[in-house]
Design an enzyme around this catalytic site. Structure first.
Site, short mmCIF file in Angstrom:
data_model
loop_
_atom_site.label_atom_id
_atom_site.label_comp_id
_atom_site.label_asym_id
_atom_site.label_seq_id
_atom_site.Cartn_x
_atom_site.Cartn_y
_atom_site.Cartn_z
N CYS A 157 67.51 15.80 0.63
CA CYS A 157 68.46 16.52 -0.21
C CYS A 157 68.62 17.97 0.26
O CYS A 157 69.66 18.34 0.77
CB CYS A 157 68.06 16.49 -1.68
SG CYS A 157 69.24 17.34 -2.76
N CYS A 173 63.55 19.18 -6.95
CA CYS A 173 64.80 19.83 -6.59
C CYS A 173 65.46 20.47 -7.81
O CYS A 173 65.30 20.01 -8.94
CB CYS A 173 65.74 18.79 -5.98
SG CYS A 173 67.37 19.39 -5.56
N HIS A 212 68.71 20.62 -13.37
CA HIS A 212 70.01 20.60 -14.06
C HIS A 212 70.06 19.45 -15.07
O HIS A 212 70.53 19.61 -16.20
CB HIS A 212 71.15 20.44 -13.06
CG HIS A 212 71.60 21.72 -12.43
ND1 HIS A 212 72.04 22.79 -13.18
CD2 HIS A 212 71.69 22.10 -11.13
CE1 HIS A 212 72.40 23.77 -12.36
NE2 HIS A 212 72.19 23.38 -11.12
N SER A 259 68.48 20.26 -8.58
CA SER A 259 69.40 19.29 -9.20
C SER A 259 68.70 18.53 -10.32
O SER A 259 69.29 18.25 -11.37
CB SER A 259 69.92 18.32 -8.15
OG SER A 259 70.61 19.00 -7.13
N HIS A 306 64.98 12.47 -6.61
CA HIS A 306 65.94 11.87 -5.67
C HIS A 306 65.70 12.29 -4.23
O HIS A 306 66.41 11.82 -3.34
CB HIS A 306 67.37 12.28 -6.07
CG HIS A 306 67.60 13.76 -5.99
ND1 HIS A 306 67.25 14.62 -7.01
CD2 HIS A 306 68.10 14.53 -5.00
CE1 HIS A 306 67.55 15.85 -6.66
NE2 HIS A 306 68.06 15.84 -5.44
#
Length: 360
Positions: A162, A38, A43, A40, A59
């Site tokens: 997610c 992902c 990041h 995220s 996650h």
């Protein structure tokens, strides 16, 4: 167990042997079957957001319950489950008012005086977002997982954890899009495409997809977009306002940049709502014209699609099994754990939707 460990910001993940504890009270041990890669995670890898290091990233996952601790009531060994980073306590103000995604209770983590869930060479390792899913096993609180029907393919189920619940929920829960309304979606990655799919299911009258990569048009239209704007070639605000005759009812920013968030606010019309779904890094501030608020335009955030994941995820699984939710098309590539760094490199090109790690 094998896991992909982030030891320093900006460095490739390393495949290492990590120790995982046995489940304690209210905890669940899961054999990971699939994990999505992902934005995220990127990041955190890049340092846009901070997390204690070293840690195991990941996650967005699905797997099979191997063991449970005492007092676990929601799942049992053998259950197929999806994980969710927005673990909830169940009794704080946010939980009791139906906003499970905003729960910040530390009850779903272990106390500092307890053995760590993860360790490396005898040293405790912080768990990432309650999960650390780039690993062969996941040990977490039962309120970070939900059981699903066993005929659901787990590589596709992982995406619901997610990307799908975030994009879908942003449309249905946060924005509360009504049938016939127009919506512009900025960013056609996994979250943006899920938002487009949700807008189609919710009955949007016009769905305008926006991306810098022109080749994303066919994928966006396959998910339900009625129009496509390549923002590398055209001014997206001007184009949306022209297409809608004054501005969209809704705009969803699914990238995580201040610039595109400002564009989302600018492209909605009077009384319209801009919903910021992407993770805008600390230090990036938005600037909007104050006079625009006189037209009752709204700017709001959305975290994990305002989800109630124990209810939402099984319903999304049913949508997929009924042929209404598109998940197969979200998976650009299935990879091994040791190819995770390649997946991050491909993600940064903007050409793919989602890579999914499959575990043996």
């Amino acid at each position: 167990m094998k896991a992909a460990v982030l030891r320093a910001v900006g460095l490739p993940l390393q495949i290492e042997d990590v120790q995982i504890d046995k489940p304690g009270p209210r905890e669940v041990l899961i054999r990971t079957v699939a994990a999505g890669v992902c934005g995220s995670d990127l990041h955190f890898l890049q340092g846009d957001f901070a997390t204690p290091l070293p840690t195991v990233l990941g996650h967005e996952a699905a797997g099979v319950v191997e063991a449970v601790g005492c007092d676990v009531r929601t799942v049992k060994p053998g259950d197929h489950v999806i994980t969710c980073l927005s673990a909830y306590c169940g009794h704080c103000d946010h939980c009791l008012t139906g906003r499970l995604n905003l729960c910040v209770s530390d009850e779903t983590s272990r106390d500092a005086d307890q053995p760590p869930r993860l360790a490396r060479a005898g040293q405790p390792m912080p768990q990432y977002l309650h999960l650390s899913a780039f690993a062969e096993q996941i040990l977490t609180h039962e309120h970070a997982v939900v059981a699903i029907r066993k005929d659901m393919p787990l590589d596709r189920a992982a995406l619901i954890g997610c990307a799908v619940v975030t994009g879908f929920g942003a449309v249905t829960h946060t924005a509360r899009l009504q049938p016939g309304e127009t919506v512009a979606v900025i960013g056609c990655g996994g979250v943006g495409l899920s938002a487009i799919n949700a807008a189609l299911i919710a009955g949007a009258g016009r769905i305008i997809a926006i991306d810098t990569v022109a080749s994303k048009e066919s994928l966006a239209r396959a998910f339900g977009a009625t129009d496509f704007i390549c923002s590398a070639q055209d001014n997206p605000v001007k184009a949306v306002r022209q297409l809608t005759g004054g501005g969209a009812h809704h705009a969803l920013e699914c990238i995580g940049l201040a610039k595109t968030a400002e564009q989302a606010f600018a492209m909605v019309g009077r009384g319209g709502t801009a919903t910021i779904v992407g993770m805008i890094p600390p230090g990036q501030n938005l600037s909007i014209p104050g006079a625009a608020l006189l037209s009752e335009k709204r700017l709001q955030g959305s975290f994990m699609g305002s989800n109630r994941f124990p209810v939402d995820m099984p319903r999304l699984v049913d949508f997929y099994m009924q042929g209404r939710l598109k998940l197969d098309e979200l998976i650009s590539r299935r990879i091994r754990l040791d190819q995770v760094n390649e997946a991050f490199a491909e993600m940064q090109t903007g050409e793919i939707a989602r890579s999914v790690i499959l575990f043996d």
